[in-house]
Design an enzyme around this catalytic site. Structure first.
Site, mmCIF file in Angstrom:
data_model
loop_
_atom_site.group_PDB
_atom_site.id
_atom_site.type_symbol
_atom_site.label_atom_id
_atom_site.label_comp_id
_atom_site.label_asym_id
_atom_site.label_seq_id
_atom_site.Cartn_x
_atom_site.Cartn_y
_atom_site.Cartn_z
ATOM 1 N N ASP A 179 0.789 -1.118 -0.070
ATOM 2 C CA ASP A 179 0.271 -0.103 -0.045
ATOM 3 C C ASP A 179 0.854 1.357 0.094
ATOM 4 O O ASP A 179 1.185 1.754 0.911
ATOM 5 C CB ASP A 179 -0.959 -0.234 1.402
ATOM 6 C CG ASP A 179 -2.136 1.098 1.176
ATOM 7 O OD1 ASP A 179 -1.981 1.609 -0.002
ATOM 8 O OD2 ASP A 179 -2.966 1.080 1.947
ATOM 9 N N ALA A 180 1.308 1.630 -1.406
ATOM 10 C CA ALA A 180 2.338 2.475 -1.493
ATOM 11 C C ALA A 180 1.880 3.950 -1.794
ATOM 12 O O ALA A 180 2.270 4.948 -1.999
ATOM 13 C CB ALA A 180 3.503 2.220 -2.191
ATOM 14 N N LYS A 181 0.536 3.696 -2.956
ATOM 15 C CA LYS A 181 0.161 4.799 -3.400
ATOM 16 C C LYS A 181 0.992 5.531 -4.290
ATOM 17 O O LYS A 181 0.933 6.906 -4.169
ATOM 18 C CB LYS A 181 -0.851 5.809 -2.367
ATOM 19 C CG LYS A 181 -1.884 4.895 -1.633
ATOM 20 C CD LYS A 181 -2.593 5.749 -0.684
ATOM 21 C CE LYS A 181 -3.780 5.000 0.180
ATOM 22 N NZ LYS A 181 -3.244 3.952 1.126
ATOM 23 N N ARG A 182 1.959 5.097 -4.798
ATOM 24 C CA ARG A 182 2.692 5.880 -5.940
ATOM 25 C C ARG A 182 1.989 6.319 -7.081
ATOM 26 O O ARG A 182 1.051 5.825 -7.618
ATOM 27 C CB ARG A 182 3.919 4.822 -6.252
ATOM 28 C CG ARG A 182 4.802 4.465 -4.967
ATOM 29 C CD ARG A 182 5.338 5.609 -4.468
ATOM 30 N NE ARG A 182 6.337 5.158 -3.548
ATOM 31 C CZ ARG A 182 6.268 5.185 -2.332
ATOM 32 N NH1 ARG A 182 5.274 5.547 -1.407
ATOM 33 N NH2 ARG A 182 7.230 4.721 -1.089
#
Length: 293
Positions: free
Chosen positions: A110-113
């Site tokens: 869950d990095a939301k890059r």
């Protein structure tokens, strides 16, 4: 001086594997649909009697993997809570991802890059590239520089048999100022349509796609009001908000309707609060999974 936390060795490149959609479908057939978030918040570490340090982070992460990995369809480590410990925190995340792969547990970073050009390419290689110590089975992406800006990650995920989950309709109030704009022609709807378009071009009829969406479990009727036809996605929908944030079976049905078979309900705090005892952790995950079945 604190002892060093060893980083996991990069995983071998060139591995032949099924697509992410196929691997996820196989896991769901045996484990159900529950995704468990690994969110090592400082307060939760303290509640477990662990220090807010890389050592505490590692003990927490591996305990969750051992307890709930066998009974959940995927594990979703929250990358920011590892990054706050610097390079040693990321080394713990590398170890977790490698151990999960060895155990056959799917992981969603869950990095939301989200970025453009060569920077997005670098993010893609870090989280989806073969041989990268940070490569997970899937990663969350932020499309608000334009869906097509995610192209490096979309293409690399397809070629490596990994997946992506693109933010579409989140439940935080601030998200409405962007995602709801346009009403029936909303920004969220355009993201959902673009994701479905990526999944429409699959080799072989009926193969599930590698592009998923993030849609909050507590959005109520927002998807219907904004014209999102989630059932046509042909890919998974990651639905955070189960448990501590208030969503259960009723809220999931209200939010997703006919798209419910695509949904991976995600719970973190409500399950993690049962630790540090491994048996209690597993029981909490099993109870949540069975309630959502």
């Amino acid at each position: 001086m604190r002892p060093e936390v060893p980083a996991a060795a990069p995983r071998a490149s060139g591995t032949s594997r099924a697509s992410f959609g196929e691997r996820l479908a196989a896991a769901r057939s045996g484990k159900g649909s529950l995704c468990v978030g690994i969110d090592p918040h400082p307060a939760l570490l303290a509640a477990w009697g662990l220090p807010d340090s890389p050592e505490g982070l590692e003990r927490f992460s591996l305990a969750v993997l051992d307890a709930v990995g066998p009974v959940s369809v995927a594990l979703k480590p929250q990358v920011a809570l590892y990054e706050r410990h610097g390079s040693r925190g990321l080394a713990v995340l590398e170890t977790l991802l490698a151990r999960a792969a060895d155990a056959g547990a799917l992981t969603i970073a869950d990095a939301k890059r989200g970025d453009i050009g060569s920077t997005m390419q670098a993010y893609a290689e870090a989280w989806l590239g073969e041989g990268s110590p940070l490569a997970a089975d899937a990663v969350t992406l932020n499309p608000y520089l334009g869906f097509e800006s995610l192209r490096p990650a979309l293409d690399l995920a397809r070629s490596t048999g990994r997946g992506v989950f693109v933010l579409a309709l989140t439940s935080n109030p601030e998200g409405r100022s962007v995602q709801h704009v346009g009403g029936g022609a909303s920004v969220a709807r355009s993201i959902a349509l673009a994701a479905a378009g990526e999944n429409a071009d699959q080799d072989g009829a009926g193969r599930p796609g590698h592009v998923g969406l993030v849609v909050g479990a507590t959005i109520g009727d927002a998807a219907e009001r904004l014209g999102l036809d989630l059932a046509r996605l042909n890919g998974p929908i990651l639905a955070p908000g189960v448990g501590a944030q208030g969503a259960g079976t009723r809220e999931l049905r209200a939010a997703f309707g006919g798209a419910l078979p695509l949904v991976l309900p995600t719970s973190s705090r409500a399950i993690l609060a049962a630790g540090p005892d491994g048996a209690r952790l597993r029981a909490a995950a099993e109870r949540t999974r069975d309630e959502l079945a």
